[in-house]
Design an enzyme around this catalytic site. Structure first.
Site, PDB file in Angstrom:
ATOM      1  N   SER A 109       0.604  -1.092   0.206  1.00 31.99           N
ATOM      2  CA  SER A 109       0.365   0.454   0.271  1.00 31.99           C
ATOM      3  C   SER A 109       0.681   1.484   0.045  1.00 31.99           C
ATOM      4  CB  SER A 109      -0.321   0.046   1.415  1.00 31.99           C
ATOM      5  OG  SER A 109      -0.089  -0.291   2.435  1.00 31.99           O
TER       6      SER A 109
ATOM      7  N   GLU B  98       6.376  -0.311  -5.559  1.00 29.68           N
ATOM      8  CA  GLU B  98       5.465  -0.831  -6.034  1.00 29.68           C
ATOM      9  C   GLU B  98       4.178  -1.010  -5.137  1.00 29.68           C
ATOM     10  OE1 GLU B  98       1.864  -2.516  -7.971  1.00 29.68           O
ATOM     11  OE2 GLU B  98       3.363  -4.224  -7.696  1.00 29.68           O
TER      12      GLU B  98
ATOM     13  N   CYS C 142      -3.836  -4.312  -7.689  1.00 27.32           N
ATOM     14  CA  CYS C 142      -3.219  -2.742  -8.127  1.00 27.32           C
ATOM     15  C   CYS C 142      -3.325  -1.987  -8.754  1.00 27.32           C
ATOM     16  CB  CYS C 142      -1.966  -2.702  -7.283  1.00 27.32           C
ATOM     17  SG  CYS C 142      -0.897  -3.386  -8.405  1.00 27.32           S
TER      18      CYS C 142
END
Length: 489
Positions: free
Chosen positions: A237, A258, A292
């Site tokens: 996150s 990422e 994501c």
């Protein structure tokens, strides 16, 4: 010894793998790992300490010079053996992923296939560690630029793709001559431990690959702060990424982060509506929306919005949800906390004026009395200020907003601090050509659903991260450059 092959028969004892040995769990604090579909305890892992983290980094540091001294093609041979071992155990590994993470078995098989792809692609880079010779301004001199490993790479991965994310990082890191320490996420730790077991079985030298367990705020932070850590690669996150960024700041640590995404899914009036609907459903509900790059917010041209939403809602209603070991489209969310988070975002969106077109929400009775279930939900919002259009939902909730033009869609799409992925469906060559200049994100899917190519480059802009993975650009990130001015007098 850790043995993932026995998962269907007994309680899993998740020992840590450090310096080529499995550490016994005797008299250690443990963390229970549950099956999100049933809430049954699959097993336990050690709640690692700072001392465990430092021991793993130290082992990797000791092993790294010998590992880097091996010809890259020899490193590749071991990575290839690991990939072959994954193939041989693919069904057991897929079942393991399903049981600890909750995705349907068909999707888990796809994840294990991705593990093989990541490892074999990384092995292919053994002959691609290249440098440059540049002409100097001085007589009798050349400028040589070489690539060297960072040393110890620490990998911190998310729970949504526990096996694939580990392989995505460890493959290129190891081929580049680094050694690797993985913190297996405490919710889904067994996949990473299984990769360590197979690496040990195919002959990886002690210390080259280490897997520790525990909580990120203790074990992860210690590894990030260690002076022996050369590079940190993390998927998770944005909140967690900020914490890693702070932890690495004092040592000016090299970071590859990422992080979260809030991907817009734009459909224009000239699009193939049926293709757009199919792609939107896949991009929203695969892995229960826990990706994501998921379709997080749909911007629909007003002229086709009614048709699109009718077809999208019908396709969503047709999705099956249930035991992920059977033939279903969706399994459970990974935890009760995740169910609560999604429900709270939806409640705030409805309070802000959003209209529910398909009411799903938490499932808690009958076949869903145990487990962490959230049924697919479709919502239409009236403006782009809704929390549903700004907060990462990371769950099976699809949100739509009508727009009057592509420029309006672009403006709404860029109204976020996150910039990982975006989608555009249109048959206008002009609009396709200008989209990469208009959308402020690292990855764009045009007239297709999500899913990165191994030879591409998966990267985020803004608060979606730093660096990236995959392809030649991802591999280059695991190597640092050194310049030598070679003068022969």
């Amino acid at each position: 010894m850790f043995d993932f092959r026995a998962i269907s028969k007994s309680h899993i004892d998740g020992q840590m793998f450090i310096d080529g040995a499995w550490l016994p769990n005797d008299q250690r604090e443990v963390i229970a790992v549950e099956n999100p579909a049933t809430e049954e305890i699959l097993g336990t892992i050690v709640e690692g300490t700072s001392q465990d983290a430092l021991a793993a980094v130290a082992a990797a540091h000791r092993a790294q010079p010998r590992w880097a001294a091996r010809p890259a093609i020899e490193r590749a041979a071991l990575i290839t053996k690991l990939a072959d071992a994954v193939i041989a155990q693919s069904e057991a590994l897929a079942r393991l992923v399903t049981l600890e993470q909750g995705k349907p078995l068909t999707q888990a098989r796809g994840e294990i296939g991705a593990v093989v792809t990541f490892l074999k692609y990384a092995a292919g880079n053994a002959r691609r560690i290249e440098g440059d010779i540049i002409t100097s301004d001085n007589a009798n001199e050349e400028i040589h630029i070489r690539r060297h490993p960072y040393g110890v790479v620490v990998g911190l991965t998310s729970w949504n793709y526990p096996a694939a994310l580990a392989a995505r990082k460890m493959g290129p890191a190891l081929i580049a001559g680094n050694t690797f320490v993985l913190l297996a996420h405490e919710i889904t730790p067994f996949s990473g431990l299984a990769l360590a077991q197979l690496a040990s079985e195919v002959g990886f030298p002690a210390g080259v690959l280490n897997v520790v367990t525990g909580r990120g705020r203790v074990v992860g932070q210690t590894m990030v702060e260690s002076p022996l850590t050369g590079l940190v690669t993390m998927t998770g996150s944005t909140r967690a990424g900020r914490e890693i960024y702070r932890a690495g700041a004092d040592a000016i640590k090299v970071l590859r982060l990422e992080l979260g995404g809030k991907a817009p899914f734009i459909v224009m009036q000239d699009a193939d509506i049926d293709a757009a609907v199919k792609a939107a459903v896949t991009a929203r509900f695969t892995n229960s929306g826990q990706i994501c790059t998921c379709n997080e917010r749909m911007y629909l041209h007003r002229d086709i919005a009614d048709e699109f939403l009718a077809k999208f809602t019908a396709s969503t209603m047709a999705l099956t949800i249930g035991d992920p070991l059977t033939d279903v489209d969706m399994g459970p969310k990974v935890s009760g906390l995740e169910v609560t988070k999604v429900a709270e975002i939806v409640a705030r969106g409805v309070a802000d004026g959003a209209e529910i077109l398909l009411e799903g929400g938490p499932l808690t009775t009958g076949n869903y009395a145990k487990g962490h279930w959230y049924a697919p939900t479709v919502i239409e919002v009236k403006n782009n200020t809704s929390p549903l259009m700004h907060e990462e939902v990371f769950g099976p909730v699809a949100t739509a907003l009508r727009v009057d033009s592509l420029d309006e869609a672009f403006a709404h799409a860029n109204d976020t601090q996150l910039g990982l992925s975006a989608y555009l469906f249109t048959n206008s060559l002009k609009d396709i050509a200008r989209a990469p200049y208009a959308l402020k994100c690292g990855e764009i899917y045009m007239n297709r659903t999500n899913g990165e190519a191994i030879q591409g480059f998966h990267t985020g802009w803004g608060q979606s991260g730093l660096g990236g993975e995959d392809g030649k650009y991802g591999f280059d990130g695991y190597l640092r450059k050194q310049t030598t001015y070679l003068n022969w007098g």
